[in-house]
Design a protein around this motif. Structure first.
Motif, PDB file in Angstrom:
ATOM      1  N   HIS A   1      56.977  -6.824  20.556  1.00 53.94           N
ATOM      2  CA  HIS A   1      56.719  -7.926  21.485  1.00 53.94           C
ATOM      3  C   HIS A   1      55.240  -8.242  21.650  1.00 53.94           C
ATOM      4  N   SER A   2      54.353  -7.417  21.079  1.00 52.95           N
ATOM      5  CA  SER A   2      52.921  -7.605  21.327  1.00 52.95           C
ATOM      6  C   SER A   2      52.160  -7.765  20.013  1.00 52.95           C
ATOM      7  N   ASN A   3      52.255  -8.948  19.453  1.00 52.66           N
ATOM      8  CA  ASN A   3      51.538  -9.269  18.211  1.00 52.66           C
ATOM      9  C   ASN A   3      51.702  -8.199  17.131  1.00 52.66           C
TER      10      ASN A   3
END
Length: 349
Positions: free
Chosen positions: A310-312
């Motif tokens: 979910h975080s790059n």
């Protein structure tokens, strides 16, 4: 509409339509494991099709076929129009949802609450059947409060089959319309398999499929001695490699010489391609969390994906997570899964 109505195809095993789960990304993944099981779209409402972006809701890749379009609605004319539109997009069949118990669906007066009004369902099926050459099918529950006896179910099946339903898939639980969440409705009401068996005995010429609580190849084989097809729900999502042997055991297909590594090499290419097209990697990777059911290293695999997708995430996140799974397991052919049970199963199917 084509003038010749297509005959329904028998699918011994299918994967249930599940909101937020059986989207195009999961279907692409599962097709790498099973080529022949019938897949379903998530439920699409008639309003979304008639008033929304049709391509967004209905486009799918050829690799996903055979694929059933599941519709939600209670207006015969709207359902008929959507059935015709669905045929134009190339679906294998059109399915009517008469089983979802969610509050949102009930507010729209469709899903499981329609089991209170079998005549209305029959009108919907008849209208759909008149506008498409594709088979029109129904997915329902064994009943709802106040309409939960075997006699009620039998009358429902009689009416919708006479209206043109070519296959009736019965989730072997009643739907509790008040007081239970959709998740609770998949586990709290007791399973009543005998009711589904009884419907098949009473209507031997109808195609009856059973859904609910089926988790293993042995379960599938056992139920298939009493009904025509088995629909797998959560087990397909939580343990997709369960389907490694489905094509050979239940569709008499030749063994495939593909390994898990090859499946995930394809998925890595798919993630990269879709990410370049603007898709969020997490929308694809979330469907791979259950890929290694009770396998050594599965917890670490899931943790890496969950923490980073979910975080790059980097373009090789999937490959990073797969390092937690042993090379020996990754290089096994798919159809070695559950090999200890295969001989016994093959004597039955």
């Amino acid at each position: 509409m084509n003038s010749k109505k297509e005959k329904p195809i028998l699918y011994p095993v299918s994967v249930a339509p599940m909101m937020d789960w059986t989207d195009k990304h999961f279907r692409f993944f599962l097709r790498l494991i099973s080529k022949y099981s019938l897949l379903y779209t998530e439920m699409v409402t008639t309003g979304a099709i008639l008033r929304g972006d049709k391509d967004r809701h209905l486009l799918f890749s050829p690799e996903e076929a055979p694929l059933s379009l599941q519709l939600g609605g209670d207006n015969p004319n709207a359902l008929a129009e959507c059935a015709s539109i669905g045929e134009g997009y190339g679906y294998s069949e059109i399915n009517l949802n008469v089983g979802c118990p969610s509050d949102k669906v009930q507010e729209g007066n469709f899903g499981a609450c329609l089991m209170k009004d079998p005549d209305r369902v029959a009108d919907c099926i008849s209208a759909m059947d008149s506008k498409t050459s594709l088979p029109v099918t129904v997915k329902c529950r064994i009943g709802v409060p106040g309409k939960e006896s075997i006699e009620d179910l039998s009358e429902f099946v009689r009416k919708v089959s006479l209206a043109g339903a070519k296959r009736i898939t019965v989730h072997a639980r009643i739907a509790i319309l008040e007081g239970l969440s959709p998740a609770q409705n998949r586990s709290v009401p007791p399973l009543r398999y005998e009711d589904v068996y009884e419907i098949k005995r009473k209507y031997p010429d109808l195609v009856i499929e059973l859904n609910g609580g089926v988790k293993t190849l042995e379960d599938i084989s056992s139920h298939l001695t009493k009904v025509d097809g088995i629909m797998i729900g959560r087990a397909a999502y939580e343990n997709p490699f369960l389907f490694s042997n489905v094509d050979r055991l239940f569709y008499q297909a030749s063994p495939r010489m593909i390994t898990r590594r090859e499946v995930f090499d394809t998925m890595q290419e798919y993630v990269s391609k879709k990410t370049e097209q603007g898709e969020k990697p997490s929308r694809i990777l979330k469907h791979l969390l259950g890929a290694f059911h009770e396998v050594r290293g599965a917890r670490s695999y899931r943790r890496i994906l969950t923490e980073k997708m979910h975080s790059n995430p980097g373009p090789k996140l999937l490959l990073e997570a797969l390092e937690s799974i042993s090379p020996e397991y990754m290089d096994q052919r798919l159809e070695t899964e559950e090999s200890l049970s295969l001989t016994a199963l093959e004597s039955v199917v």
